[in-house]
Design an enzyme around this catalytic site. Sequence first.
Site, mmCIF file in Angstrom:
data_model
loop_
_atom_site.group_PDB
_atom_site.id
_atom_site.type_symbol
_atom_site.label_atom_id
_atom_site.label_comp_id
_atom_site.label_asym_id
_atom_site.label_seq_id
_atom_site.Cartn_x
_atom_site.Cartn_y
_atom_site.Cartn_z
ATOM 1 N N ARG A 19 -3.951 46.454 -1.631
ATOM 2 C CA ARG A 19 -4.716 45.749 -2.671
ATOM 3 C C ARG A 19 -5.205 46.792 -3.634
ATOM 4 O O ARG A 19 -6.032 47.641 -3.304
ATOM 5 C CB ARG A 19 -5.909 45.007 -2.047
ATOM 6 C CG ARG A 19 -6.690 44.169 -3.050
ATOM 7 C CD ARG A 19 -5.922 42.914 -3.416
ATOM 8 N NE ARG A 19 -6.726 41.959 -4.145
ATOM 9 C CZ ARG A 19 -6.663 41.753 -5.472
ATOM 10 N NH1 ARG A 19 -5.824 42.472 -6.207
ATOM 11 N NH2 ARG A 19 -7.414 40.840 -6.043
ATOM 12 N N GLY A 20 -4.688 46.765 -4.864
ATOM 13 C CA GLY A 20 -4.932 47.851 -5.797
ATOM 14 C C GLY A 20 -6.390 48.086 -6.093
ATOM 15 O O GLY A 20 -6.859 49.229 -6.133
ATOM 16 N N ASP A 22 -8.866 47.688 -4.253
ATOM 17 C CA ASP A 22 -9.611 48.203 -3.099
ATOM 18 C C ASP A 22 -9.334 49.683 -2.844
ATOM 19 O O ASP A 22 -10.268 50.477 -2.629
ATOM 20 C CB ASP A 22 -9.245 47.428 -1.829
ATOM 21 C CG ASP A 22 -9.943 46.069 -1.775
ATOM 22 O OD1 ASP A 22 -10.743 45.781 -2.671
ATOM 23 O OD2 ASP A 22 -9.655 45.306 -0.830
ATOM 24 N N THR A 23 -8.035 50.078 -2.853
ATOM 25 C CA THR A 23 -7.698 51.408 -2.321
ATOM 26 C C THR A 23 -6.791 52.245 -3.205
ATOM 27 O O THR A 23 -6.418 53.354 -2.823
ATOM 28 C CB THR A 23 -7.014 51.257 -0.947
ATOM 29 O OG1 THR A 23 -5.796 50.525 -1.120
ATOM 30 C CG2 THR A 23 -7.908 50.563 0.053
ATOM 31 N N ARG A 24 -6.404 51.730 -4.398
ATOM 32 C CA ARG A 24 -5.440 52.484 -5.201
ATOM 33 C C ARG A 24 -5.962 53.883 -5.529
ATOM 34 O O ARG A 24 -5.220 54.869 -5.414
ATOM 35 C CB ARG A 24 -5.104 51.727 -6.485
ATOM 36 C CG ARG A 24 -4.211 52.548 -7.443
ATOM 37 C CD ARG A 24 -3.964 51.807 -8.740
ATOM 38 N NE ARG A 24 -3.166 50.621 -8.502
ATOM 39 C CZ ARG A 24 -1.832 50.616 -8.393
ATOM 40 N NH1 ARG A 24 -1.175 51.765 -8.457
ATOM 41 N NH2 ARG A 24 -1.196 49.498 -8.202
ATOM 42 N N GLY A 52 2.058 39.775 -12.378
ATOM 43 C CA GLY A 52 2.582 38.446 -12.093
ATOM 44 C C GLY A 52 2.115 37.960 -10.741
ATOM 45 O O GLY A 52 1.585 38.697 -9.918
ATOM 46 N N GLU A 86 4.119 39.708 -0.492
ATOM 47 C CA GLU A 86 4.732 41.000 -0.218
ATOM 48 C C GLU A 86 4.809 41.249 1.285
ATOM 49 O O GLU A 86 5.809 41.752 1.816
ATOM 50 C CB GLU A 86 3.904 42.090 -0.902
ATOM 51 C CG GLU A 86 4.579 43.439 -0.989
ATOM 52 C CD GLU A 86 3.745 44.400 -1.817
ATOM 53 O OE1 GLU A 86 4.226 44.838 -2.872
ATOM 54 O OE2 GLU A 86 2.601 44.711 -1.396
#
Length: 1526
Positions: A19-20, A22-24, A52, A86
């Site tokens: 989840r970008g 949260d942890t990117r 998207g 995903e």
Amino acid sequence: MSSVSFSYGWNYDVFLSFRGSDTRHGFTGHLYKALCDRGIHTFIDDEELQRGEEITPSLLKAIQESRIAIPVFSKNYASSTFCLDELVSILACFKEKGRLVLPVFYDVDPSHVRHQIGNYEEALNSHKERFNDQEKLQKWKIALRQVADLSGYHFKHGGENEYEFIGKIVIEVSQKINRTLLHVADYPVGLESPLLQVNSLLNIESGGVHVVGIYGIGGVGKTTIARAIYNLIADQFEGLCFLDNVRETSIKHGLVHLQEAILSKSIGEDGIKLGSVNEGIPIIKHRLHLKKVLLVLDDVDKLDQLQATVGGTDWFGSGSRIIITTRDRHLLKSHGVEKTYEVDMLNKKDAFKLLSWSAFKTDKVDSCYQNILNRVVTFTSGLPLALEVIGSNLFGKRIEEWESALDRYERIPNKKIQDILRVSFDSLEEDEQDIFLDIACCFKGYALTYVKEILSNHHGFRPEYGIGVLIDKSLVKIDACGCVTLHDLIEDMGKEIVRKESPEEPGKRSRLWCPEDIVEVLEENKGTKRIQIINLDYLKYEVEWNGMGFKEMTNLKTLIIRDAIFTNGPKHLPNSLRVLEWWRYPSSSLPFEFHPKKLVILRLPYSCFCSRSLDLFMSKKMFVNTRVLNFNGCHYITEIPDVCGVPNLQELSFRYCENLIKIHESVGFLDKLKTLDADGCSKLRSFPPIKLTSLQELCLTCCPSLESFPKILGKMDSLTYLCIRGTPIKELPVSIQNLTQLGFLELMSCGIVQLPKELGLSFQRVIFESDCQMLKEILSDIPCHPWNHESLGDCSYLVEITNDCIERFHPQDHSVSFIRRQGNLLANKLSSLAFVYHDMLWVKDIPHQVMEEHAPRVQPLELWQGDYKREGQFSKYDSSKNFVKGQEKEKEKEKEKAKNAIISSSKSSDIKCFKCLGRGHIASQCPNKKIMILRGQDIYSSYDESSSITTSDSDSSDEDHQIENTYPYDGQLLMIRRLLGSQPSESHVSQRENIFHTRCNILDKACSLIVDSGLCCNCCSTRLVEKLNLTSIPHPKPYQLHWLNEDRDIIVDKQVKVKGIHTFIDDEELQSGEEITPSLMKAIQESRIAIPVFSKNYACSPFCLDELVHILACAKEKGQLVLPVFYDVEPSHVRDSAETLELLSWSAFGIDKVDPCFMTILNRVVTYAAGLPLALEVIGSNLFRRSIEECESDLDQYERIPHKKIQDILKVSFDSLEEDEQKIFLDIACCFKGYALTYVKEILSSHHGFCPQYCIGVLIDKSLIKIDADHVTLHDLIEDMGKEIVRQESPGEPGKRSRLWCPEDIAQVLEENKNSNHNFGTTQFEVVKWDGMAFKEMGNLKSQNTYYQIIFVKMRVLNFNSCEYITEIPDVGGVPNLQELSFRYCKNLIKIHGLVGFLANLKILDADGCSKLRSFPPIKLTSLENLRLSYCPNLENFPNILGKMENVTFLYISGTPIKELPFSFKNLTRLRRFKLEDCGIIQFPSSIFVMQKLRYLVVSKCEGLLLPKENKGEEQMSSMVFKNTF
């Protein structure tokens, strides 16, 4: 193979899902950097990809191409539907492709993910309200639950340092991706489907311990699949172990070694040592019971191997997977393995692909190889091992070598393939091996019940268990029709095992099945006690024997002959026979001395056997053990005699004995009889009472004279089948109530009008005719009957096709598919139907849609009884014909398209005629009719014109290579006499036959000439002579030329002698001294060019060597040209002669300077060794410190018997050859060194019965032979090695060797009759005094180079040219396969037998020069290609042609008084070349000018010849060729 066919598809090592928000920029970013720093190729999606709501194709591709997936579960992971989708895709790859998933729970409890509580519950509830899509929601929940059950990493803030946590992940990922992949195969083709199925059986996502067995025949790809699946799923396990070749390892090192290997590989410890198997078992349990391992055991063949390594599933931790590959399915059952996968053969597409990669290293193959590749695919039947071996063996080979190799493999299987397949055979017990060999050699394709019946009686025990073992080991199979079958290569393996029992003498093998071998043994009485089974299925020709062929076969137990014609019956049969089945038995009785006390089965259907002989043997009580008697179709049997002497009879059949009148009463009291068949006995009027307590089937069908049913004297509880179809029986007796277990009653076409009330109600089926209304009413009146009665008159029913029906028409067919279905249910079964017979199936009512779907798979569709057939109903379903027609149409379209393209691409003005050199037309359209067309590739021919000719006439290319272009010259012609040229021919053949254009230098000027290869003179123009200032002289014999000039004849009346080349050659006086004389030195210095001719003994002369030194000195100082000629000597031998002499000198004397007196002996050694260093060193060391006399003595011995040390080293290459290759080598070494390659191939192909092209190629590759100027040659010492091998077969007796070549040995054998079953060939004889009986014992003589006449049925070539004592060509009916017959120049030949004109296979017939031949018989030679009748001065009539002879292309009748050609001459429809010179022809038939293929017509000195007045064929004549005509 490239990755196109099979690939793991790993473009990324790791795929990160997160989840970008949260942890990117935190944990995931740090993990990504750490992975990249370690060189781990990692995919991380950028922000743009997540905008998207759906997974993009690029992202899905990245997931599929990643080896490991790491989903990072943070608190808000489930709030993103993108992340959840995903995750679903990641787990799909995990399941389908075995990808490793390492979940990371970042500050999230795994139980929250597993049970969807906390933040995950809230997120899913939010999605539920938003989408209202229960199916997608369920997928997400399942995915979360499944991923949480996987082993992963859990991080809590405050628990450990994040940096160290990331380091652990990187270390594990690094270990996984650094694991070495197993090599799967060079070309792994066709693995996709097996991998999917095996992966499904492994069920990786589930817990527990699963064991999967992979089984199949050797070489089918079990190990390849196991390696591929291992590579695919190995990342998901903690411990890995792949044990190769368990069978071989356990034999060499024991079971303890296997246990040690499992522990060492699974836990990663080296040096583990175990004392015993029992010690190893608890250690394996203890060390692995908590570990998730992947264990593969490859090629297991014993149960104890499994018990020692994978004794139970409790030995391994949850999630472990065990894969076992074996050839024995029963082994898997015995160990309790429930999940199994049988590996099938490759389909045709994959087989073709694997073969292409193996043979050409690419999948794109030249179309000219298409047919031969298809043949290999068919031969191998999809076995990968065979495809790879054959493909690699034929890599880089020409098509002819492919065909030769395949011919050989079809006769003698490839050794490498056979060795691998034979492992399964060697593991069988002795009885099981016997059963396998019986099936492979004699019973492939037969019904299982028949095979079991024959083998049980042959061996004396029931074969069911043995057949079951063969099935478990994948050696045989039972197909859907209940027939025994096996892979073609396994069949070949079995036959080869039997052939090896006696490769050269079939009579010494245990089983005979090949028709040729059987005929040879029977006709030549070569049988021995080793023969146990003879099975002759089909023979094209008659067996001519004396009836004594079985006399020496004292152990023959089974004799089966189905379709063969014998000149007479056997005079002797072995008493050991247990099974005798002989269709059309050629005698009325069995041999008088035959005592069949061991005979169990006697079947003599459709034979000449008679009642009196049967009565004789019955009365002697010789059939005491016989259980089967079958005399079906024996027209000479009129009575079945007393059968009391056959107490054990179980089957008695005499169906279709049309003359049978009486049956003895004893037949009705055979208490062991199970089957009684009297079908089709048309003259049988009565049947005796019966009390057959064991009878199960009774058939009295089609007996039109049988009016009453036999009386039943007591209970017959075993009878279940009764058929009285086609009899006038009107009623059944009351005693039929004794048939208490009758289940099938057939009453078709019979006179039954009433059934007795006593008839029981136990029937399962009654069959009657629809028009038997009375019988219908009777059946309907019986209340509550359970019968299944069917009407055969109603086409809506398809009744049972029984074995009897098939046997009546095709008694030899054991492969028919039998079906029993009704109405439209036929559609579901038509795909397996192999044969359709119209008198048994109502095929007219099969729906069209059914035939369209299924009919292409019906092999032969035979429609009997034409009244039922709908006209043209099935023609449109013949897919093969439509396919062929379609192909023909496509080919015609392609040809037309190519023709139009060529024509359109060439402007008419660009096309040049090379007859007249004009433009705008091609040669065949040239108006000049008397100029010879000479087509070719010189400067005057153009691409456009040659292409036009090729497209306009498909046959023109056949003649193109014979003719070349020229152009006209002006002025008178002269002859240029060549100093070195061939002598003029003295034959009557025209000197203008072989003419070609050339250019040469005369007085340093380029000149064009017309060369006549038949003369020593060439033509040139007077203009050329004038320009060169040459002096001409009168020609001694002036002549005219008609073919060079259109306007007038050209007279050749002058000749020119061109100055020759001044050449110096030394005479004998110059060589008398040992030194170069001044005069010779001067000649060398004054010569412009020196030509040293190196022959075999050139170096033996010191004078020649000194001369050579001076020549090279002049070349170096004065720049003279040296042109060496190597006459029958290898240049390398001359090049290395100095080194050769030096090596020999050091070996023999220890110095390089040798005493001159030893020079002669050293040169002799050099010649003998022919430059082979091994021989020089060995012989030189043997000659060390020996006198000249001792050296000469040793050399004499070596030339007689080669040196053993040299031979042993050279023989290594010979020993590596296959059997056929060894034979070909010995043939060449002993008999054919120096012969033309074409001649050698012709002789050896006829001698061995197969094309030797491939074998010769192997010998060339192994440097055993060479091809020099199209001649076969080999090193002298290798030749000696081959001859010594043959000599060692019988050192003291040449007559016992396989090959004879030495004139002295051959003369000794012939004069003293010291011969055996061997062959010989020699090139020279002086005088041999013999009694003519030397060939008597040479039963295996196949090849000889003498003129001794031997007649063979399979002979293809007969050549008696110039045999003055031949006055008549006799009856040639005994040579049906003759292809070439030549008796040219037989000056005293008067008569030719009429059968010469009917040799169906004859291709060449040559009767040139038969000066006394007056007539030739009529001909109908359908295969004839070349007919020669030239120079027969008494032959006045051309032979009458009795039918179309479409293959004749060449016809020569020059020098005969034939005046006219018969009307039947038109039957030579494809004649292309017709030559008639100096003959009496006065008129051509008009048909000759409309022969479409006639292109070359040679006419000369036919003074009275008149052409037909009508203009028929004028267009065709424009393309003909006339030479020296009219």
